[in-house]
Design a protein around this motif. Sequence first.
Motif, PDB file in Angstrom:
ATOM      1  N   TRP A  61      22.999  47.878  69.125  1.00 46.16           N
ATOM      2  CA  TRP A  61      22.574  48.311  70.294  1.00 46.16           C
ATOM      3  C   TRP A  61      21.652  47.152  71.004  1.00 46.16           C
ATOM      4  CZ3 TRP A  61      23.818  52.156  73.169  1.00 46.16           C
ATOM      5  CH2 TRP A  61      23.030  52.618  74.493  1.00 46.16           C
ATOM      6  N   ASN A  62      21.900  46.656  72.211  1.00 46.05           N
ATOM      7  CA  ASN A  62      21.393  45.500  72.672  1.00 46.05           C
ATOM      8  C   ASN A  62      21.453  44.162  71.994  1.00 46.05           C
ATOM      9  OD1 ASN A  62      20.383  47.096  75.080  1.00 46.05           O
ATOM     10  ND2 ASN A  62      18.399  47.697  73.939  1.00 46.05           N
ATOM     11  N   LEU A  97      27.853  49.607  73.131  1.00 42.00           N
ATOM     12  CA  LEU A  97      26.595  48.902  72.605  1.00 42.00           C
ATOM     13  C   LEU A  97      25.596  48.442  73.401  1.00 42.00           C
ATOM     14  CD1 LEU A  97      29.130  48.595  70.433  1.00 42.00           C
ATOM     15  CD2 LEU A  97      28.341  46.390  70.074  1.00 42.00           C
ATOM     16  N   ASN A  98      25.611  48.891  74.802  1.00 41.23           N
ATOM     17  CA  ASN A  98      24.900  48.702  75.668  1.00 41.23           C
ATOM     18  C   ASN A  98      24.832  47.063  75.968  1.00 41.23           C
ATOM     19  OD1 ASN A  98      23.082  49.885  77.909  1.00 41.23           O
ATOM     20  ND2 ASN A  98      21.267  48.941  76.885  1.00 41.23           N
ATOM     21  N   CYS A  99      25.896  46.442  75.837  1.00 39.55           N
ATOM     22  CA  CYS A  99      26.209  44.981  76.202  1.00 39.55           C
ATOM     23  C   CYS A  99      27.064  44.915  77.217  1.00 39.55           C
ATOM     24  CB  CYS A  99      26.675  44.476  74.824  1.00 39.55           C
ATOM     25  SG  CYS A  99      25.318  44.614  73.295  1.00 39.55           S
ATOM     26  N   LEU A 126      16.861  50.737  81.333  1.00 32.72           N
ATOM     27  CA  LEU A 126      18.253  49.868  81.039  1.00 32.72           C
ATOM     28  C   LEU A 126      18.339  49.624  79.608  1.00 32.72           C
ATOM     29  CD1 LEU A 126      18.218  47.441  84.059  1.00 32.72           C
ATOM     30  CD2 LEU A 126      20.160  49.118  83.627  1.00 32.72           C
ATOM     31  N   LEU A 127      17.321  49.182  78.989  1.00 37.40           N
ATOM     32  CA  LEU A 127      17.613  49.014  77.306  1.00 37.40           C
ATOM     33  C   LEU A 127      17.845  50.268  76.698  1.00 37.40           C
ATOM     34  CD1 LEU A 127      14.386  46.359  77.071  1.00 37.40           C
ATOM     35  CD2 LEU A 127      16.925  46.100  76.773  1.00 37.40           C
ATOM     36  N   ALA A 128      17.283  51.365  77.327  1.00 35.47           N
ATOM     37  CA  ALA A 128      17.591  52.578  76.718  1.00 35.47           C
ATOM     38  C   ALA A 128      19.029  53.203  76.851  1.00 35.47           C
ATOM     39  CB  ALA A 128      16.415  53.557  76.926  1.00 35.47           C
TER      40      ALA A 128
END
Length: 404
Positions: A61-62, A97-99, A126-128
């Motif tokens: 993640w991130n 992957l929130n990427c 946004l990160l979450a």
Amino acid sequence: MDFAFDARTEELRGRLLAFMDEYVHPAERTAEEQRARLGSPWLVPPVVEELKAEARRQGLWNLFLPDAEYGAGLTNLQYAPLAEITGRSPQLAPTALNCAAPDTGNMEVLAQFGSEQQRKQWLEPLLAGEIRSAFAMTEPEVASSDATNIETRIERDGDAYVITGRKWYISGAMNPDCRIFIVMGKTDPDGADRRRQQSMVLVPRDTPGVEVRRAMRVFGYEDHYHGGHAEVVFDRVRVPVANLIGEEGGGFAIAQARLGPGRIHHCMRLIGMAERAIELMCRRAVSRTAFGKPLAAQGQVEEWIADARVAVEQLRLLVLKTAWLMDTVGNRGAHTEIQAIKIATPRTVVSILDRAIQLHGAGGVSQDFPLAELWAGARTLQLADGPDEVHQRSLARRELKRFG
């Protein structure tokens, strides 16, 4: 020279490859089937949220964000092979992957230039993965290859900024979870320094005067997984002065800081797209017969596959060198290499995908294989983040300077 990945990169590569095989690739068809039943191209298929939850559970993640306070704390060199893997399924894997762009670039901007309040209000969700975002720079009425041409106005009116302008191909704006725009416009249109005329402000999507007018297609595709690309009109939109990112006149510099990592991330994923194309070419070549022998036995097909392998290996080395330079001497020190990969990678991957489409015949241009959509995405990257010709011009001038 040591070409091996470090222990952390290898460990993450192993986990990500397993995640792709077990979850992402099987979900590709499921996502399309679910989207067809949802009745809107902009609603997110349930399987996407399932993928995001699993990626978070597995610690995938991130990964893109080098700031350990907010992201995985990976260097560009560590992230490069991971981004390549996600490029094998560019519609699903980066989002899982929130990427995914444009959120990645927007999160980098907020992490680097945002105020404490801006980070708390917008960066944290946004990160979450709770919201999505859009980046509004390109305009239809000017040559946006030169960002100093931007005509959108950001005018100070007491304790507010008033934004007026028309943007298009604003990535992410069609996504129903898009909650915030980063808008670039001119706060000092008559300033002597053309690169100090622009600023960036945060504009919540539900602000009066914001009109998401229509979705823009890309070679006929809506690119719904990334939230589409919209035409957006800002009609005297008022936001607090506190929504300014950084300082007045800093918009151009922020844009350049944002685009540097974005360019290399695109190139990393493009290599993954090329790898998938080669895999599909090989599977097709050994499974189809024409004129009495397998396609794999046709000399021209063999040449296509061999040339594709050579090209991908060359590109990967150049991208990894660029990532290493960005880590060691900074984006400015890696400027030549960033431009080189931006020129070479989309152009070469488009060629590989074109051969793969040709090898698949009618299937290559159909929805039964990912090749046509991959081609559209790769071809678009010869325009996005600056057209090839702009980078060629800049790179040539830098080379010529050495000779007076």
